[in-house]
Write an enzyme that holds these catalytic residues in place. Structure first.
Site, mmCIF file in Angstrom:
data_model
loop_
_atom_site.group_PDB
_atom_site.id
_atom_site.type_symbol
_atom_site.label_atom_id
_atom_site.label_comp_id
_atom_site.label_asym_id
_atom_site.label_seq_id
_atom_site.Cartn_x
_atom_site.Cartn_y
_atom_site.Cartn_z
ATOM 1 N N CYS A 148 0.843 -1.195 0.000
ATOM 2 C CA CYS A 148 0.000 0.000 0.000
ATOM 3 C C CYS A 148 0.885 1.255 0.000
ATOM 4 O O CYS A 148 1.507 1.564 -1.001
ATOM 5 C CB CYS A 148 -0.976 -0.038 1.170
ATOM 6 S SG CYS A 148 -2.379 1.095 1.004
ATOM 7 N N HIS A 175 -3.456 -5.783 0.960
ATOM 8 C CA HIS A 175 -2.794 -6.027 2.244
ATOM 9 C C HIS A 175 -2.751 -7.517 2.579
ATOM 10 O O HIS A 175 -3.634 -8.028 3.283
ATOM 11 C CB HIS A 175 -3.545 -5.289 3.354
ATOM 12 C CG HIS A 175 -3.352 -3.815 3.354
ATOM 13 N ND1 HIS A 175 -2.378 -3.183 4.106
ATOM 14 C CD2 HIS A 175 -4.007 -2.830 2.696
ATOM 15 C CE1 HIS A 175 -2.443 -1.872 3.906
ATOM 16 N NE2 HIS A 175 -3.421 -1.629 3.056
ATOM 17 N N GLU A 180 -0.949 -8.966 4.721
ATOM 18 C CA GLU A 180 -0.768 -9.154 6.165
ATOM 19 C C GLU A 180 -2.095 -9.172 6.925
ATOM 20 O O GLU A 180 -2.127 -9.551 8.098
ATOM 21 C CB GLU A 180 0.157 -8.057 6.724
ATOM 22 C CG GLU A 180 -0.465 -6.694 6.956
ATOM 23 C CD GLU A 180 -0.624 -5.838 5.708
ATOM 24 O OE1 GLU A 180 -0.918 -4.631 5.854
ATOM 25 O OE2 GLU A 180 -0.466 -6.366 4.586
#
Length: 221
Positions: free
Chosen positions: A87, A195, A197
């Site tokens: 990002c 994302h 994660e």
């Protein structure tokens, strides 16, 4: 596997990335302040997290790209150290010149925050090796400036050299050719807007992002 996460003023996904790295590697990553002047030796991976570095007051990632530690990150990437920018981290990578193109305002001028379908375009990188080529996965996005743009020659080169890592399988933000993530020509730098994660354990709803980190572990451990 020795990893590090660079933290900028305004970063808000640094802990998320650190938790994901520790979960997969079994080792806490080093948290490096942007104003540090030296990278620790022996790093296997450097992560640039999402967030709003310096509040995006000038241009997303533009100020962070000129921080003291990023000069060292650029040098490390040139030596072959893997660097992952997620990002805002992707925006920083383009601002440093480690990746081509730019991240512009979303086509609809809205902040987009939802799960999106991604196509895995290439598995020929340490970041994508745990996926299948052409596989579709669901990974969340949360950005206002995720509209990837580059000149036609650059886009053609990225496609021809297999540097497009992920592509949106649906309209998300107006990105050229629906590009969601790209690699450098050495394949040791990946920038992506979604994302991974945020989808590393069952409580997140799916674990599609975990495989990105597991693929790195398999190569670098």
């Amino acid at each position: 596997m020795k990893t590090a996460v660079v933290v900028f003023p305004g970063s808000n996904c640094d802990r998320d990335l650190a938790v994901a790295l520790e979960l997969v590697t079994g080792r806490k990553p080093l948290m490096l302040w942007h104003d540090d002047t030296d990278l620790p030796e022996g790093l296997d991976l450097i992560g640039l997290p999402g967030g709003f570095s310096y509040g995006d007051y000038l241009r997303s990632g533009a100020i962070a790209a000129r921080s003291s530690l990023m000069r060292e990150v650029v040098t490390a990437a040139g030596r072959g150290t893997p660097v992952l920018g997620i990002c805002n981290g992707f925006q920083v990578l383009t601002e440093t010149g480690l990746l081509p193109g730019a991240l512009m305002r979303n086509a609809g001028l809205d902040f987009v925050c939802r799960d999106v379908a991604l196509e895995v375009v290439t598995t020929d990188s340490p970041f994508t090796r745990a996926y299948g080529a052409g596989e579709h996965v669901s990974i969340p996005v949360a950005h206002h400036d995720g509209n990837f743009q580059a000149d036609p020659e650059t886009l053609d080169r990225l496609e021809q050299q297999g540097q497009v890592a992920f592509r949106y399988a649906e309209e998300v933000n107006g990105s050229a050719r629906n590009i969601a993530g790209i690699l450098n020509d050495r394949r040791n730098v990946l920038g992506l807007m979604p994302h991974p994660e945020r989808v590393v354990e069952p409580a997140h709803g799916n674990t599609a992002g975990r495989r990105l980190f597991e693929g790195l572990l398999g190569v670098l451990a």
